[in-house]
Design an enzyme around this catalytic site. Structure first.
Site, PDB file in Angstrom:
ATOM      1  CB  SER A   5     -24.389  49.003  -0.644  1.00 47.12           C
ATOM      2  OG  SER A   5     -24.637  50.010  -1.602  1.00 47.12           O
ATOM      3  CE1 TYR A  26     -22.783  52.803   2.723  1.00 45.43           C
ATOM      4  CE2 TYR A  26     -23.102  52.686   0.345  1.00 45.43           C
ATOM      5  CZ  TYR A  26     -23.531  52.396   1.626  1.00 45.43           C
ATOM      6  OH  TYR A  26     -24.697  51.697   1.820  1.00 45.43           O
TER       7      TYR A  26
END
Length: 334
Positions: free
Chosen positions: A127, A152
């Site tokens: 990501s 995350y």
């Protein structure tokens, strides 16, 4: 060739599986349909693959070590495209254990499966969030990504380090893909494009964080899928000259690539384009910056272009038009 694709009820994994079966690849699709968002949308995505003889569905939780080991032993995939994860920056602030289970334990079990059957290439989702507090833009894979600002993001960076370790120890190639704000038809309802479309269509205000002073590298889903499949054909090798390069490794068949549109778009411009396509003005609820968020993302895609000979090219005007067309049809919005 048997390709194991995880997250096939999810946004990106579903599109990848559809593209693979369309070119006559045998796909084993894995998902456990977590209730993080609308299960009906996930089931609708899977229905697009139903009845296709090239697709085998496996509903298992990748955090289940024994079930994942059995999956690899039964199907012996040659390639693995791992898109399954617990997503969401803000959600990670309140549900940290979900991220440990899915993004760390689940990924470890994928790595163990790859080791057991000797896959020829693992491609996995990282990501743009890993860049965290990096102030230098556009974000480059060659810059350090050591300051994540959400759990995350930390789990995604940990995935990259875990993949490097396994690639080094067991010799199977691994490539991580840092995705930048993916949107389009069949997208996630927890992300801004879907939230904006629904609120504008229903005449409700949209939440605009940091007073609208945000920039994002919005990347259309078709570009993401094309990039993933092209990278799957680019099997990395150790690069002895890469001793100080975070994007490669001197000791392992390992690479990291950005996949973004290669442009930072003002959030207010994105909203403006969506207003134009929906034919309605948005009521804006201006809010401060959210914890764990960043002001700007922007992908340097030079390495992706060099490796694949291809560059993402669908801009927000075309991308939002396609998204809104799908949104009106799927949700029955005038």
């Amino acid at each position: 060739m048997t390709v194991l694709v995880t997250g096939t009820a999810g946004f990106i994994g579903n599109e990848i599986a559809l593209r693979l079966v369309a070119r006559d690849e045998r796909v084993v699709g894995v998902d456990c349909l977590t209730p993080y968002y609308d299960l009906a949308l996930k089931e609708s995505r899977l229905a697009r693959l139903a009845g296709n003889m090239a697709f085998v569905e496996a509903r298992i939780d990748l955090a289940d070590r024994e079930a994942t080991a059995r999956l690899f032993a039964e199907h012996k995939p040659r390639r693995v495209i791992h898109m399954a994860a617990q997503p969401g920056v803000r959600y990670s602030l309140e549900h940290p254990h979900d991220y440990a289970d899915s993004n760390l334990t689940g990924f470890l079990n994928i790595l163990e499966g790859c080791r057991a059957v000797g896959v020829e290439h693992l491609v996995y989702a990282s990501s743009s969030s890993v860049y965290g507090g990096n102030a230098k833009i556009p974000f480059s894979e060659h810059d350090a990504a050591n300051h994540p600002v959400s759990l995350y993001a930390a789990t995604k960076r940990a995935n990259e380090l875990m993949a490097h370790c396994y690639a080094h120890l067991y010799g199977f190639p691994a490539t991580g893909l840092r995705f930048f704000t993916v949107y389009g038809p069949w997208g996630r309802p927890d992300m801004a494009p879907m939230l904006f479309a629904r609120a504008i269509a229903e005449g409700r205000p949209i939440d605009v964080f940091n007073g609208g002073e945000m920039r994002r590298d919005f990347t259309y889903i078709d570009d993401i899928v094309e990039g993933v499949l092209r990278v799957a054909e680019c099997i990395p090798e150790p690069a002895p000259e890469a001793a100080a390069d975070p994007a490669a490794s001197p000791v392992a068949p390992y690479r990291v690539f950005n996949i973004g549109n290669g442009a930072a778009v003002d959030l207010m411009r994105f909203i403006e384009v969506m207003e134009q396509e929906l034919g309605r003005k948005a009521r804006k609820n201006m809010l401060p910056m959210q914890p764990g968020d960043v002001k700007a993302t922007w992908a340097d895609t030079t390495d992706l272009e060099a490796a694949t000979g291809w560059k993402p090219d669908i801009g927000i005007e075309e991308g939002v038009r396609r998204f809104v067309t799908w949104y009106r049809d799927f949700y029955g919005v005038d």
